[in-house]
Design an enzyme around this catalytic site. Sequence first.
Site, PDB file in Angstrom:
ATOM      1  N   ASP A  57       0.859  -1.187   0.000  1.00 29.27           N
ATOM      2  CA  ASP A  57       0.000   0.000   0.000  1.00 29.27           C
ATOM      3  C   ASP A  57       0.894   1.236   0.000  1.00 29.27           C
ATOM      4  O   ASP A  57       1.107   1.859   1.031  1.00 29.27           O
ATOM      5  CB  ASP A  57      -0.898  -0.034   1.244  1.00 29.27           C
ATOM      6  CG  ASP A  57      -1.804   1.173   1.320  1.00 29.27           C
ATOM      7  OD1 ASP A  57      -1.867   1.943   0.342  1.00 29.27           O
ATOM      8  OD2 ASP A  57      -2.461   1.338   2.364  1.00 29.27           O
ATOM      9  N   LYS A  59       0.212   3.723  -2.091  1.00 28.83           N
ATOM     10  CA  LYS A  59      -0.656   4.790  -2.623  1.00 28.83           C
ATOM     11  C   LYS A  59       0.142   5.721  -3.536  1.00 28.83           C
ATOM     12  O   LYS A  59       0.220   6.934  -3.331  1.00 28.83           O
ATOM     13  CB  LYS A  59      -1.316   5.585  -1.494  1.00 28.83           C
ATOM     14  CG  LYS A  59      -2.267   4.742  -0.659  1.00 28.83           C
ATOM     15  CD  LYS A  59      -3.220   5.567   0.171  1.00 28.83           C
ATOM     16  CE  LYS A  59      -4.091   4.686   1.040  1.00 28.83           C
ATOM     17  NZ  LYS A  59      -3.378   4.019   2.134  1.00 28.83           N
ATOM     18  N   ALA A  61       1.351   8.137  -6.150  1.00 33.02           N
ATOM     19  CA  ALA A  61       0.690   9.279  -6.803  1.00 33.02           C
ATOM     20  C   ALA A  61       1.777  10.117  -7.449  1.00 33.02           C
ATOM     21  O   ALA A  61       2.226  11.113  -6.887  1.00 33.02           O
ATOM     22  CB  ALA A  61      -0.113  10.088  -5.786  1.00 33.02           C
ATOM     23  N   ASP A  62       2.208   9.705  -8.632  1.00 32.00           N
ATOM     24  CA  ASP A  62       3.355  10.397  -9.227  1.00 32.00           C
ATOM     25  C   ASP A  62       3.282  10.356 -10.752  1.00 32.00           C
ATOM     26  O   ASP A  62       2.351   9.777 -11.327  1.00 32.00           O
ATOM     27  CB  ASP A  62       4.653   9.759  -8.707  1.00 32.00           C
ATOM     28  CG  ASP A  62       5.722  10.821  -8.438  1.00 32.00           C
ATOM     29  OD1 ASP A  62       5.910  11.691  -9.317  1.00 32.00           O
ATOM     30  OD2 ASP A  62       6.341  10.789  -7.364  1.00 32.00           O
ATOM     31  N   GLY A 171     -17.113   0.647   9.868  1.00 33.09           N
ATOM     32  CA  GLY A 171     -17.774  -0.132   8.817  1.00 33.09           C
ATOM     33  C   GLY A 171     -18.010  -1.579   9.222  1.00 33.09           C
ATOM     34  O   GLY A 171     -17.359  -2.100  10.136  1.00 33.09           O
TER      35      GLY A 171
END
Length: 209
Positions: A57, A59, A61-62, A171
């Site tokens: 994980d 994430k 973003a590039d 949740g």
Amino acid sequence: MAGLILALDVTDREKAINIANEVADYLHAIKIGWPLVMAAGMDIIDSLSQIKPIICDFKVADIPNTTKLIVREARNHGAMGIIVHGFVGRDSIKAAVDEAGKMKVYVVAEMSHPGALDFMQKHTDDIVLMAKEVGAAGLIAPATRPERITHIRSLAGDMEILAPGVGAQGGSAKEAIEAGATHIIVGRRIYEANEPAKAAKALYDELTL
Ligand code: O7E
């Protein structure tokens, strides 16, 4: 069949390996992210892969080139999957899919925390359709908003949907699966429990009943 993914957000190598071994029987995979990798180093991926398949994980973003380099590192350490952000756009997601080989790419479609409503949710539909078109294996969708999982499922076809937000964020495992998720991601409810194996079994049973 629905599956349980452990979010192993501990910052101690030995503790991570002990918990993973303790709950392995109930898991589909283990998700590790920055807290554990920063504390224990990238070879924790290799070590934990001996126990269960590992989803990194990061994430991501590039730009496409940097995305490619990060995906390659995860792959070289034996990861089964990697999580990338969708909002960076098609070229970056395609770079991840192209570099991933047999590794699965999961795209964050909508996050589980309230802040996801500020910007992200406005673009969820476009992110889902783009992720599907470029050949990503799956999506991340919020167990905290089962109705959003149902909506995302209606656009996603047969892609995997991994749903974090069960337990500590409020949740429900059962509701997330009924709404259309294929897997739930659970961290604190398991690794902070007095008896992690018991907590994992309870979630596993909820998924398989
Ligand atoms: O709340 P917990 O302890 O069950 O942990 C949830 C894990 O899922 C934790 O690692 C967090 O970083 C991650 N997560 C979310 O909680 N919400 C999201 O929207 C997305 C993720 C995530 O894992 O993104 C990639 C799957």
